[in-house]
Design a protein around this motif. Structure first.
Motif, PDB file in Angstrom:
ATOM      1  N   UNK A 243       0.823  -1.209   0.000  1.00  0.00           N
ATOM      2  CA  UNK A 243       0.000   0.000   0.000  1.00  0.00           C
ATOM      3  C   UNK A 243       0.855   1.256   0.000  1.00  0.00           C
ATOM      4  N   UNK A 244       0.230   2.329  -0.484  1.00  0.00           N
ATOM      5  CA  UNK A 244       0.911   3.625  -0.565  1.00  0.00           C
ATOM      6  C   UNK A 244      -0.016   4.711  -0.041  1.00  0.00           C
ATOM      7  N   UNK A 245       0.540   5.639   0.729  1.00  0.00           N
ATOM      8  CA  UNK A 245      -0.212   6.790   1.221  1.00  0.00           C
ATOM      9  C   UNK A 245       0.672   8.025   1.108  1.00  0.00           C
ATOM     10  N   UNK A 246       0.264   8.965   0.253  1.00  0.00           N
ATOM     11  CA  UNK A 246       1.015  10.190   0.056  1.00  0.00           C
ATOM     12  C   UNK A 246       0.088  11.370  -0.120  1.00  0.00           C
ATOM     13  N   UNK A 247       0.643  12.506  -0.500  1.00  0.00           N
ATOM     14  CA  UNK A 247      -0.151  13.706  -0.697  1.00  0.00           C
ATOM     15  C   UNK A 247      -1.127  13.509  -1.853  1.00  0.00           C
ATOM     16  N   UNK A 248      -2.403  13.485  -1.516  1.00  0.00           N
ATOM     17  CA  UNK A 248      -3.440  13.399  -2.536  1.00  0.00           C
ATOM     18  C   UNK A 248      -3.639  12.038  -3.149  1.00  0.00           C
ATOM     19  N   UNK A 249      -2.946  11.007  -2.663  1.00  0.00           N
ATOM     20  CA  UNK A 249      -3.097   9.682  -3.260  1.00  0.00           C
ATOM     21  C   UNK A 249      -2.900   8.589  -2.221  1.00  0.00           C
ATOM     22  N   UNK A 250      -3.834   7.657  -2.194  1.00  0.00           N
ATOM     23  CA  UNK A 250      -3.671   6.420  -1.433  1.00  0.00           C
ATOM     24  C   UNK A 250      -4.040   5.269  -2.356  1.00  0.00           C
ATOM     25  N   UNK A 251      -3.314   4.158  -2.242  1.00  0.00           N
ATOM     26  CA  UNK A 251      -3.554   3.016  -3.122  1.00  0.00           C
ATOM     27  C   UNK A 251      -3.086   1.749  -2.432  1.00  0.00           C
ATOM     28  N   UNK A 252      -3.659   0.611  -2.873  1.00  0.00           N
ATOM     29  CA  UNK A 252      -3.265  -0.657  -2.276  1.00  0.00           C
ATOM     30  C   UNK A 252      -3.601  -1.804  -3.210  1.00  0.00           C
ATOM     31  N   UNK A 253      -2.951  -2.924  -2.971  1.00  0.00           N
ATOM     32  CA  UNK A 253      -3.342  -4.199  -3.578  1.00  0.00           C
ATOM     33  C   UNK A 253      -3.187  -5.261  -2.496  1.00  0.00           C
ATOM     34  N   UNK A 254      -4.231  -6.064  -2.305  1.00  0.00           N
ATOM     35  CA  UNK A 254      -4.250  -7.110  -1.295  1.00  0.00           C
ATOM     36  C   UNK A 254      -4.514  -8.446  -1.980  1.00  0.00           C
ATOM     37  N   UNK A 255      -3.680  -9.434  -1.686  1.00  0.00           N
ATOM     38  CA  UNK A 255      -3.864 -10.771  -2.226  1.00  0.00           C
ATOM     39  C   UNK A 255      -4.065 -11.779  -1.110  1.00  0.00           C
ATOM     40  N   UNK A 256      -4.954 -12.753  -1.322  1.00  0.00           N
ATOM     41  CA  UNK A 256      -5.247 -13.760  -0.322  1.00  0.00           C
ATOM     42  C   UNK A 256      -5.274 -15.147  -0.957  1.00  0.00           C
ATOM     43  N   UNK A 257      -4.727 -16.114  -0.253  1.00  0.00           N
ATOM     44  CA  UNK A 257      -4.795 -17.520  -0.670  1.00  0.00           C
ATOM     45  C   UNK A 257      -5.247 -18.326   0.533  1.00  0.00           C
ATOM     46  N   UNK A 258      -6.392 -19.020   0.407  1.00  0.00           N
ATOM     47  CA  UNK A 258      -6.995 -19.682   1.547  1.00  0.00           C
ATOM     48  C   UNK A 258      -6.816 -21.181   1.572  1.00  0.00           C
ATOM     49  N   UNK A 259      -6.803 -21.738   2.793  1.00  0.00           N
ATOM     50  CA  UNK A 259      -6.708 -23.181   2.985  1.00  0.00           C
ATOM     51  C   UNK A 259      -5.347 -23.748   2.676  1.00  0.00           C
ATOM     52  N   UNK A 260      -4.272 -23.029   3.034  1.00  0.00           N
ATOM     53  CA  UNK A 260      -2.939 -23.442   2.596  1.00  0.00           C
ATOM     54  C   UNK A 260      -2.257 -24.414   3.548  1.00  0.00           C
TER      55      UNK A 260
END
Length: 434
Positions: A243-260
């Motif tokens: 994730x990124x948080x800066x002046x005028x912009x926040x963004x993220x990518x989240x990945x999940x893998x279940x039952x591992x």
């Protein structure tokens, strides 16, 4: 002058005596440890540890005739979310709900060579009784007080956490900017839904997590969560976040893998979003997808708003689909006006085009919000829900009086009535300390 000097000297002596006595007790001593750790609020300190204490109670009560047979928000591809009345016998139609939620949280922190070392204990109890047509449908009343959180952590720019706690997954940057939102967002509990196929891709619970700040607003997270799942095939969810948080912009990518934990990935999901703000313009974009080993479903949203003097205009669009669903579409728009410093108006609408055997629907509404005093706010709303497929409509009106006198206490009283005969009265009160 002599009397003044005597009084000042007595006060100083009393202060020194009290401080010495507190030091002998070993508790409630100086706040040097808390200050050094940058901790504030309601705290108790010893020579090496700072204990923060927070807590709160919230209560809500609903009564009326509102839990009918229509599908409620929460089911994707079924956008109808208006209240509906019904009765199972003449005169047997009242619905109500009484809910108390209480929590108490302790965080004990000390310094270490790797950064602050903490233990977090959060006790929580929820008593929630729901009655439909004068029959109890859900009553975990008297549920035992349990540890909602119980974990340890250590670190500063890199923090290691282990125990029972919530997820590190970031599912933000995905709420529509228009006043009414969208039907799909409502079904996803405001936003873009990442667990569209089943409920077997769980997060939080028993976890091992690492969160690291990489500098320049960039944070990386990785964790093993849901290690205590009662179904062995679905135990263990690997979560990764950038994730990124800066002046005028926040963004993220989240990945999940279940039952591992058994060596086989039962399901995977991804959620990504951003929020960009430039002067008077704001834009939100998000998308999510889930695959359960056989099928794939996805959800996407794009929303923008612009403010000109006293007016704010916002538009949103969404789409939901996959190989097990046809693609549904939804749109929403609103215009808001700040009439005075204490009065604002909102006018909006939203529409949903269902292509999966559901009903096409729309909502149009107008709202006024008035700050009656510094602590009292009055909100009124009128509108209509429409079912295009069934060629029906349901006009409604609702009002809320909110009171926030300070001290972290809030309370409200609201009423809602519908053309179809449904009605509901809601009372809420809450207080937190920290």
């Amino acid at each position: 002058m002599k009397l003044k000097s005597l009084i000042l000297g007595s006060v100083a002596a009393a202060g020194l005596s009290t401080a010495g006595y507190a030091a002998d007790l070993g508790v409630l001593t100086s706040l040097d440890v808390c200050d050094a750790l940058g901790l504030s609020g309601l705290t108790i300190s010893s020579d090496t540890n700072c204990l923060q204490i927070t807590g709160g109670v919230s209560y809500s009560f609903e009564w009326g005739d509102y839990r009918g047979s229509w599908p409620t928000a929460g089911v994707l591809h079924s956008p109808r979310s208006t209240m509906d009345n019904d009765e199972i016998a003449p005169g047997v139609n009242n619905d109500w709900r009484s809910k108390v939620e209480a929590w108490l949280k302790f965080v004990g922190t000390a310094d270490s060579e790797f950064g602050p070392a903490s233990v977090t204990l959060k006790l929580k109890e929820v008593q929630d009784v729901r009655v439909t047509n004068e029959t109890v449908v859900d009553s975990p009343d008297g549920a035992a007080l349990t540890f909602d959180e119980a974990f340890v952590s250590i670190g500063d720019t890199t923090v290691i956490m282990a125990g029972k706690k919530g997820s590190i997954a970031n599912f933000g940057d995905d709420e529509p900017l228009n006043w009414l939102g969208t039907f799909g967002s409502d079904a996803a509990d405001k936003g873009v839904r990442w667990d569209m196929i089943d409920g077997n891709l769980d997060t939080g619970g028993h976890v091992i997590q690492v969160v690291s700040s990489l500098g320049n607003g960039v944070t990386a997270k990785i964790g093993l969560e849901n290690l205590n799942d009662s179904l062995p095939a679905y135990a263990g969810t690997l979560v990764g976040v950038l994730e990124y948080a800066g002046d005028g912009l926040s963004a993220h990518v989240t990945g999940l893998a279940g039952g591992i934990l058994d060596g086989v990935v039962e399901a995977w999901s991804v959620h990504a979003g951003f929020t960009a703000t430039l002067d008077t313009f704001k834009i939100v974009g998000a998308a999510a997808a889930q695959h359960d080993g056989v099928d794939t479903d996805w959800n996407a949203l794009l929303s923008a708003s612009a403010t000109f003097d006293m007016f704010t205009i916002a538009l949103s669009g969404e789409a939901l689909g996959g190989n097990i669903h046809n693609t549904d579409f939804g749109i929403g728009g609103s215009i808001g006006a700040k009439v005075t410093d204490t009065v604002s108006l909102n006018l909006g609408g939203k529409y949903y085009d269902s292509n999966n055997g559901g009903d096409d629907a729309y909502q149009i509404a107008a709202q006024i919000v008035a700050a009656v005093t510094e602590t009292v706010k009055l909100t009124g709303e009128v509108g209509v829900y429409g079912n295009i497929t069934a060629a029906t409509s349901d006009f409604y009106g609702k009002a809320e009086l909110a009171w926030a006198p300070g001290g972290d206490f809030t309370s409200s009283l609201a009423g809602e009535v519908h053309q179809n005969g449904a009605y509901k009265v809601t009372f809420k009160a809450a207080k937190e300390f920290k």
